[in-house]
Design an enzyme around this catalytic site. Structure first.
Site, PDB file in Angstrom:
ATOM      1  N   GLU A 199       0.803  -1.216   0.000  1.00 43.72           N
ATOM      2  CA  GLU A 199       0.000   0.000   0.000  1.00 43.72           C
ATOM      3  C   GLU A 199       0.841   1.273   0.000  1.00 43.72           C
ATOM      4  O   GLU A 199       0.824   2.050   0.959  1.00 43.72           O
ATOM      5  CB  GLU A 199      -0.974  -0.001   1.191  1.00 43.72           C
ATOM      6  CG  GLU A 199      -1.918  -1.174   1.066  1.00 43.72           C
ATOM      7  CD  GLU A 199      -3.025  -1.204   2.100  1.00 43.72           C
ATOM      8  OE1 GLU A 199      -4.163  -1.516   1.739  1.00 43.72           O
ATOM      9  OE2 GLU A 199      -2.756  -0.917   3.273  1.00 43.72           O
TER      10      GLU A 199
ATOM     11  N   GLU B 207      -4.259 -10.440   0.136  1.00 48.99           N
ATOM     12  CA  GLU B 207      -5.043 -10.403   1.376  1.00 48.99           C
ATOM     13  C   GLU B 207      -6.479 -10.732   0.982  1.00 48.99           C
ATOM     14  O   GLU B 207      -6.967 -10.251  -0.040  1.00 48.99           O
ATOM     15  CB  GLU B 207      -5.011  -9.009   2.030  1.00 48.99           C
ATOM     16  CG  GLU B 207      -3.632  -8.607   2.515  1.00 48.99           C
ATOM     17  CD  GLU B 207      -3.580  -7.192   3.114  1.00 48.99           C
ATOM     18  OE1 GLU B 207      -4.618  -6.664   3.555  1.00 48.99           O
ATOM     19  OE2 GLU B 207      -2.482  -6.612   3.115  1.00 48.99           O
TER      20      GLU B 207
HETATM   21  C1  GAL Z   1      -5.252  -3.880   4.056  1.00 48.27           C
HETATM   22  C2  GAL Z   1      -3.837  -3.639   4.528  1.00 48.27           C
HETATM   23  C3  GAL Z   1      -3.542  -4.347   5.810  1.00 48.27           C
HETATM   24  C4  GAL Z   1      -4.647  -4.105   6.799  1.00 48.27           C
HETATM   25  C5  GAL Z   1      -5.952  -4.534   6.228  1.00 48.27           C
HETATM   26  C6  GAL Z   1      -7.125  -4.219   7.128  1.00 48.27           C
HETATM   27  O1  GAL Z   1      -5.645  -2.864   3.211  1.00 48.27           O
HETATM   28  O2  GAL Z   1      -2.896  -4.029   3.577  1.00 48.27           O
HETATM   29  O3  GAL Z   1      -2.332  -3.864   6.301  1.00 48.27           O
HETATM   30  O4  GAL Z   1      -4.710  -2.747   7.067  1.00 48.27           O
HETATM   31  O5  GAL Z   1      -6.205  -3.847   5.044  1.00 48.27           O
HETATM   32  O6  GAL Z   1      -7.107  -4.921   8.286  1.00 48.27           O
HETATM   33 MG    MG Z   2      -2.499   0.040   5.135  1.00 44.17          MG
END
Ligand code: GAL
Ligand code: MG
Length: 993
Positions: free
Chosen positions: A430, A523
């Site tokens: 990010e 993720e």
């Molecule tokens: C994503 C990010 C993670 C965490 C997650 C929300 O966007 O990469 O670091 O913030 O969202 O829990």
């Molecule tokens: Mg983040």
């Protein structure tokens, strides 16, 4: 000891200087060597102040190194997800800058002096300092660190070889230019949080070592490329030995490749490692080499020639007591827990981990995406709605940060490139894209050409080797699998790029290189609180579309910190519990394990859907699918139970090569359910023998309905006092159950509410909670419409109303009895005008019974909780638990603990015969709690929940799915509880003796 802290001249704002860092040695591999190491971990002197120049340092107190000072009584941690906690004033930071001045005396051992006299060097190594430090020895400047989670080394030979002791001082600041590059979603906390050592480096020692252990799947042979160099970068001739392979060879200064013949390849499934010794005249280094080949072959990601699937998790370094500092044991424990739950991959979100972690991943077998220490998310969040400068200033496109970012990249890749477990490098998270991130990707390739590179925010995969996204829906993922993006998905990608300040290239967008590359979810399945839902449907896509390679659940562990609330309760604290002005509440608690590493039900659910062996049980047969890439099933055995898991009989598992599938015939059903499980034969690494890898049940609903049929009406309802008596039950004048046998009952009635889960809360993009509360669904009011006895049945109709609205539900309850049990049939009809897009949380029935009933036995799915879109790994059986054990202590209290498909249950106490029986022929959800939903709803921390002396029993005929909307999709349509008529039946009894 009091130290005169060196004062920094006013013009030297070292913490803001770019490129960051001074006087450091170039990054190199972290090596296990026979050269001496002197650990400087332990108790140091510490002074705390608020000025980076050291002008206001307080008195000396002891501090533990490694450790974070906010967790040792100085200042407080702060949690923010995206927003920078300081003004975005690049590269400057506020004058008020929490500062920790560490000092201790150091002395090099006597016996080091000969080596030094022979041209050896002494290095000071710091493996993690957050966020920047300036270092002095005896008042002379050593250098400045940069990169909180990156190893930094300084040549201090000339400062420590004169007779000691010498005063080592490390001035650490919380805010620095590094802060802008380290905006990961985690606690802001500072200090020397990883180990510090002095290393003696002999002249002619192996300063750096780059190896590559390759495996050729066609021939089954391996090779080992080795290049060693000395401290000034010159090539070094070395002798390489692999005793197990009877290899011993001398390599020239420029290095070489050793053909090692037939080897066992390394994979996460069978992590074969070989001891390798690399020796120069002055030093011997030991490695554990794993021979494997990682390839991107078109849109397929291969290890050793086979497509692999990432059944992964994202792992931060967290601990409730020491935070990002890691108890060495945590590394082993996390990997053991992962391996025992069918996890085969981990992304080191969002920085390189503690060294030990990678060692354990090599040994136990986990595919690792090793990520650089880089996130700049806060440039893309405008909390004012009036400041559009972020994208333009982003580090990804800023010359100001170029050199620092490339140096970071170089450093993290060099540290870890000898680990076989690492199969991908990620430059960070990010931080948008631009010329600087492009250059970082190129630097990874230059340092290590053997591994592919991934970076999520290269959304069209223009520069990276593997395409990834976070939190796409199932439908979007399927489009990627089919290579056919809808206009909506393309528009979403365009908007995502624009948000990051990148002007999308329309030609690329029309025909994105992304679709020609392997895809993974970097993720997905945001495991915050109760959830995430629909992991099954994600894995179904992976089984259907070869270019979808699985992904990494967000995330491994809740980062809650042990503390106390205002009332003195012991809690796991989250954002806001430490007096922070800016914070993001409990978004820091979104893991598969609770802060103390207790597995949450989401980990059990993941274990099921991540199983390397697919298992579907149906009437008379079980289908077994081998989803390993390399193994057959010879290391597993199978068993079947036809008596609710009271006894097990061996089953013969067919021989199945990877990818193969077969049906095993099952014995005839004795009862209503059959359960099959697959177990390990022998211990393998951290997975013990007899460990259940996967289990599943088939339930014959018709048979269960017969077996648990409700009694026919016999005892007619009779008026009694102002109310009614029916068999063992008393109802009051409003038709509410108030007594059953000797049990006083309260709070009985239809229940449409459940405490919202994190995925429904106000901060989510759908915020169901807000809408539910607006209409008072948490405080429905009842109005009796009619009550009358007819044909042996007491029929009650009522209206459930919601404050300020005409929305509500009509309820019909029919009570009857055979003299022993109270039979209850319920129909709930939501008002016709109920908004179509507003799901109901639950349709069920709740009562409270005396609190001494604190044990539960039930026949249904267990042992862990299930919601419509979770509960993987639950099987049908006779389960027993205390009421306490049925609760899931989510960091923020929310609905939990529902057991699915329960046909009978007994909630009982110590006193013999005292208890409440439930019988539910169609199988209903069951939750038993020591508190009400209202209590769950009102408390901010698990530790603040108070039992109220009643045992609350809720049966659910229907529940809304939990989804993933805290940071992902809402429940799939099939798990949405739309407002529709629902009916259900059950029998209650309280037999005595
Ligand atoms: C994503 C990010 C993670 C965490 C997650 C929300 O966007 O990469 O670091 O913030 O969202 O829990
Ligand atoms: Mg983040």
């Amino acid at each position: 000891m009091t130290t005169a802290a060196p004062t920094t001249p006013a013009h030297d704002r070292w913490w803001e200087a770019l490129p960051a860092g001074r006087g450091r040695l170039r990054g190199r591999a972290h090596l296990t060597s026979d050269a001496p190491v002197l650990s400087l971990d332990g108790t140091w002197d510490f002074r705390h102040g608020m000025r980076a120049d050291g002008s206001d340092l307080g008195t000396v107190s002891p501090i533990t190194v490694p450790g974070l000072w906010q967790l040792q009584g100085h200042g407080a941690p702060q949690y923010t997800n995206i927003v920078y906690p300081i003004p975005r004033d690049v590269p400057h930071v506020p004058d008020e800058n929490p500062t920790g001045h560490y000092s201790r005396l150091i002395e090099t051992p006597e016996e080091w002096s000969a080596t030094v006299a022979d041209g050896g060097r002494v290095l000071l190594r710091l493996q993690g300092v957050d966020s920047a430090a300036k270092i002095w020895i005896d008042g002379a400047v050593v250098g400045v660190t940069a990169g909180s989670r990156l190893t930094q080394e300084f040549d201090v030979t000339d400062l420590v070889t004169a007779e000691g002791p010498h005063l080592l001082e490390v001035r650490v600041v919380q805010w620095s230019a590094n802060t802008y590059l380290e905006d990961q979603d985690m606690w802001w906390a500072s200090g020397i949080f990883r180990s510090v050592d002095l290393l003696l480096r002999p002249a002619g020692g192996i300063h750096d070592l780059v190896t590559h252990a390759d495996f050729d799947p066609a021939s089954g042979t391996g090779s080992l490329a080795v290049r060693a160099c000395g401290i000034s970068g010159e090539g070094l001739p070395v002798r390489v030995e692999i005793p197990e392979l009877e290899i011993a060879a001398d390599l020239p200064a420029e290095g070489g490749v050793l053909e090692v013949g037939a080897v066992e390849p390394w994979s996460a499934e069978t992590p074969a490692l070989y001891d390798v010794r690399v020796a120069s005249a002055a030093e011997t280094v030991r490695l554990r080499a794993g021979f494997r080949r990682v390839e991107v072959d078109g849109d397929i990601f291969r290890v050793n020639g086979e497509r692999i699937v990432f059944r992964g998790v994202n792992r931060h370094e967290a601990d409730p007591v020491v935070g990002r500092t890691q108890h060495p044991d945590n590394q082993d424990l996390d990997v053991a827990l992962m391996k025992r739950h069918n996890i085969n991959a981990v992304r080191t979100s969002h920085y390189p981990p503690h060294q030990r972690f990678l060692d354990v991943c090599d040994e136990a077998g986990l595919y690792v995406i090793c990520e650089g220490d880089f996130e700049a998310h806060g440039f893309h969040l405008d909390i004012t709605g009036e400041d559009a400068t972020g994208a333009a200033e982003r580090p990804a496109a800023s010359e100001l940060f170029r050199q620092s970012l490339i140096e970071r990249t170089d450093r993290f890749v060099r540290r870890d490139l000898n680990h076989p477990s690492i199969v991908l490098w990620s430059i960070g998270n990010e931080a948008s894209t631009g010329p600087v991130t492009d250059a970082m990707i190129e630097r990874v390739r230059a340092v290590d050409p053997t591994r592919p590179v991934i970076y999520e925010q290269d959304y069209l995969a223009e520069h990276v080797d593997v395409f990834s996204l976070m939190y796409p829906t199932h439908a979007e993922s399927e489009e990627i699998g089919r290579k056919d993006l809808s206009d909506a998905t393309r528009a979403k990608l365009r908007a995502m790029l624009e948000h990051l300040g990148v002007t999308p290239d329309e030609e690329l967008l029309a025909d994105p290189p992304a679709l020609t590359k392997p895809f993974l979810w970097i993720e997905y399945a945001h495991a915050m609180g109760n959830g995430a839902g629909s992991l099954k449907e994600y894995m179904d896509l992976v089984h259907r579309y070869p270019s979808l390679h699985g992904g990494f659940i967000w995330e491994w562990i809740d980062h809650g910190l042990s503390t106390r609330d205002a009332e003195g309760n012991e809690i796991f604290g989250y954002g806001g519990d430490f007096g922070e002005r800016l914070h993001d509440a409990n978004f820091v608690a979104d893991g598969l394990v609770l802060p103390d590493r207790t597995p949450s039900p989401a980990l059990q659910d993941a274990a099921h859907h991540y199983s390397p062996v697919g298992l579907e049980v149906s009437h008379g047969a079980a289908r077994v699918t081998n989803r390993y890439a390399f193994r057959d099933l010879a290391h597993l055995r199978a068993e079947v139970s036809v008596d609710d898991q009271r006894s097990w009989t061996p089953l013969t598992l067919p021989e199945l090569a990877p990818g193969g599938s077969a049906e095993i015939p099952l014995p005839a059903l004795a009862d209503g359910a059959v359960t099959v499980r697959l177990l390990t034969r022998e211990a393998e690494g951290p997975v013990p023998a007899g460990h259940v890898v996967v289990a599943a049940s088939h339930v014959d609903a018709g048979r269960l309905a017969e077996q648990f049929a409700l009694p026919a009406p016999g005892a007619a309802p009779t008026p009694e006092g102002r109310g009614w008596r029916i068999g063992p039950a008393e109802l009051d004048d409003l038709g509410r159950l108030v007594r059953l046998g000797t049990l006083d009952i309260a709070d009985a009635g239809v229940d449409l509410w459940r405490a919202p889960v994190d995925n429904e809360r106000a901060f989510t993009h759908v915020a169901l909670e807000t809408r539910w509360r607006r209409i008072g669904l948490d405080a429905a009011r009842s109005r009796l419409v009619s009550i009358a006895a007819r044909d042996g049945v007491l029929e009650v109709t009522r209206r459930l109303g919601l404050d300020g609205t005409a929305l509500g539900a009509d309820v019909r309850e029919r009570y009857s009895s055979d003299g022993t049990a109270l039979v209850l049939e319920v129909e709930v009809t939501p008002s016709a005008s109920w908004p179509e897009d507003l799901p109901l949380p639950r349709v069920g029935w709740t009562l409270s019974a005396p609190g001494d009933l604190d044990m539960v036995g039930y026949l249904g799915f267990g042992p862990h909780e299930s919601y419509p879109d979770t509960g993987g790994g639950t099987t049908f059986g006779a389960w027993a638990a205390t009421v306490d054990d049925l609760q899931v202590p989510y960091v923020l209290p929310q609905e939990n603990g529902n057991r699915a498909g329960v046909v009978s249950a007994h909630v009982r106490g110590e006193a013999p015969g005292r208890g409440l029986h439930l019988r539910m022929p169609e199988g209903l959800g069951l939750a038993v709690r020591p508190w009400s939903s209202a209590e769950l709803d009102r408390r901010a921390h698990d530790g603040a929940l108070r039992p109220d002396g009643r045992t609350w029993v809720t049966v659910s005929a229907a529940l809304h799915g939990v989804g993933s909307a805290a940071c992902g999709p809402v429940p799939l349509p099939q798990y949405v509880l739309g407002a529709r008529p629902v009916s259900f039946r059950l029998a209650l009894s309280a037999p005595e003796g």
